[in-house]
Design an enzyme around this catalytic site. Structure first.
Site, short mmCIF file in Angstrom:
data_model
loop_
_atom_site.label_atom_id
_atom_site.label_comp_id
_atom_site.label_asym_id
_atom_site.label_seq_id
_atom_site.Cartn_x
_atom_site.Cartn_y
_atom_site.Cartn_z
N ASN A 17 28.75 -35.45 4.27
CA ASN A 17 27.48 -35.78 4.91
C ASN A 17 27.68 -36.34 6.32
O ASN A 17 26.92 -36.03 7.24
CB ASN A 17 26.70 -36.79 4.06
CG ASN A 17 25.94 -36.11 2.94
OD1 ASN A 17 25.95 -34.89 2.82
ND2 ASN A 17 25.29 -36.89 2.10
N VAL A 36 18.04 -36.99 -7.72
CA VAL A 36 19.30 -36.43 -8.22
C VAL A 36 19.28 -36.32 -9.74
O VAL A 36 19.64 -35.28 -10.31
CB VAL A 36 20.49 -37.27 -7.76
CG1 VAL A 36 21.79 -36.79 -8.40
CG2 VAL A 36 20.61 -37.23 -6.24
N LYS A 86 21.69 -42.97 5.55
CA LYS A 86 22.23 -43.97 4.62
C LYS A 86 23.74 -43.82 4.47
O LYS A 86 24.49 -44.81 4.51
CB LYS A 86 21.54 -43.83 3.27
CG LYS A 86 22.09 -44.71 2.17
CD LYS A 86 21.28 -44.57 0.90
CE LYS A 86 21.46 -43.23 0.22
NZ LYS A 86 22.81 -43.07 -0.42
N CYS A 103 19.76 -39.19 2.73
CA CYS A 103 21.22 -39.05 2.64
C CYS A 103 21.95 -39.35 3.94
O CYS A 103 22.72 -40.31 4.01
CB CYS A 103 21.58 -37.64 2.16
SG CYS A 103 21.05 -37.29 0.47
#
Length: 446
Positions: free
Chosen positions: A216, A11, A271, A268
């Site tokens: 997400n 990121v 988690k 992503c």
């Protein structure tokens, strides 16, 4: 604008490079001196299409720099992004050690009013903890500098992260509604990516933090639901691809993330799903749908291996299985929680040997599988099938989409193809003399 970014991982590096590409002067800080040296030389530590070009432009123009010292970060900029990792802790919660350590390091050095932007994916309330940590360090020094903390979560998809940053579908900013100065800073910073000011959404900080997890986890639930439908379709002799197209034509549903497959992985979705489940538990919510999505995905990640074991009657001793694809998705070398690793574990435990190929992820997979005997890595897709009994396709790389099925039939000793991403037409595969097993496609040409 002068920007500092704490963390030059996935990121942080994409954020810093892209902000530098639009004229900002960006300093990225990382505590790994070796990585910093490589980045200064233009070496990119991750496989992300287009990122090397953007980094090279920033370095050549002098707008992108890398260092290890927090002091440089606070001296360079009054806008500092925290983009460090938040890995899962043992209980599923997000480990905020790196985020809070970064806040304290900044607080020990800040020499002016600073806007600190939390870019890391963090649970609701983390920005308040960052503000508390900054305040404690500033008070300990006896200085009156003001640290404004905002939330600006990332929505980058691995494999297309540069394009996602340059052409965002939304820019989420959590900031105190009364702080006009901070809001104007974000408007100025993101103006090149938001020409008509249509994609930037200002909200309170806690809502911003929650929006990232909600996005997400909603996608994760959608994927698991589609996989559950696919498994039911297998039992009912239904073609899930026909179902997908029919369902996806409904504009209320749409076709995105509606593909059945071998489960989701990466850094992503798994988690963040665990973290939001943990948060739900802390506040007394059941999170039943999210728990079910996680359970479905755990089973789905090994489903292809189970199909292989069943195909061979549970006896894989002396069998070699070729695997195409190790990364959790195409166009990345990331194997974190990849389905390939779960599949390989099942195959090895059943007595098989594995010969694997991936265009980018062989090295990262080899590190992840270190200590497991029975895995070798091929130099090409067709090299992987040499001497193999069957082929399992796990990652949807472009080069795997149109293989020579006649050539595969001549090479695979057991003439079996297991398609974990539903890339192939079962009829075409079987026409070449190969058996075919996909995800939710048992009723096609059987």
């Amino acid at each position: 604008m002068k920007i500092s970014v704490i963390g030059s991982g996935y990121v942080g590096l994409v954020t810093g490079a892209c902000l530098a590409d639009t004229g900002n002067h960006v300093l990225c800080i990382d505590n790994d001196a070796g990585k910093v040296a490589r980045l200064r030389a233009g070496e990119i530590p991750i496989h992300e299409p287009g990122l090397d070009t953007v980094v090279a432009r920033g370095l050549a123009a002098g707008r992108l720099r890398f260092a290890t010292d927090y002091q440089e970060a606070v001296e360079h900029a009054a806008v500092i992004f925290i983009a460090v990792g938040t890995p899962s802790d043992e209980d599923g919660s997000a480990d905020l050690t790196h985020v809070l350590n970064a806040a304290r390091e900044l607080g020990r050095r800040m020499a002016r009013d600073t806007l600190v932007v939390v870019k890391s994916t963090v649970p609701v309330g983390t920005s308040e903890r960052v503000a508390q940590a900054l305040g404690e360090e500033l008070r300990a020094r006896g200085v009156a500098h003001r640290a404004t903390v905002a939330s600006n979560p990332e929505f980058l998809k691995e494999g297309v992260a540069v394009d996602d940053f340059m052409r965002p579908d939304r820019i989420i900013v959590g900031v105190d509604p009364s702080d006009a100065t901070a809001r104007e800073t974000f408007r100025e910073l993101y103006a090149p990516f938001n020409r008509n000011q249509e994609r930037i959404f200002f909200m309170d900080v806690r809502s911003s933090e929650f929006t990232k997890y909600a996005s997400n986890c909603m996608l994760a639930v959608r994927i698991s639901f589609m996989n559950e439908l696919a498994n039911l379709a297998d039992r009912l002799k239904v073609d899930i691809e026909h179902v997908r197209r029919g369902v996806g034509a409904d504009p209320r549903i749409g076709s995105h993330f509606l593909y059945a497959g071998a489960g989701f992985g990466g850094s992503c979705f798994p988690k963040d799903l665990r973290a939001l489940i943990h948060t739900s538990q802390e506040v007394g919510e059941a999170a039943e749908l999210m728990r079910s999505a996680e359970n479905v995905n755990t089973r789905q990640r090994r489903l292809l291996a189970d199909k292989i074991v069943q195909h061979f009657g549970g006896k894989l001793q002396g069998r070699t299985i070729a695997i195409w694809g190790l990364a959790f998705k195409a166009n990345t070398d990331d194997v974190r929680e990849a389905s390939s690793l779960a599949i390989i574990d099942v195959l090895l435990d059943a007595g098989a040997t594995v010969r694997a190929y991936d265009p980018a992820a062989a090295e990262t997979a080899a590190r992840a599988l270190q200590g497991r005997k029975g895995v070798t890595f091929a130099t090409s897709a067709m090299d992987a099938v040499q001497g193999a009994d069957a082929l399992a396709v796990v990652t949807e790389w472009l080069e795997f989409r149109s293989p020579d099925f006649d050539a595969l039939a001549g090479l695979l000793k057991a003439k079996a193809v297991f398609d974990g991403r539903n890339l192939y037409d079962p009829v075409a595969v079987r026409k070449a003399g190969l058996s075919y097993a996909g995800i939710g496609r048992s009723g096609v040409g059987a």
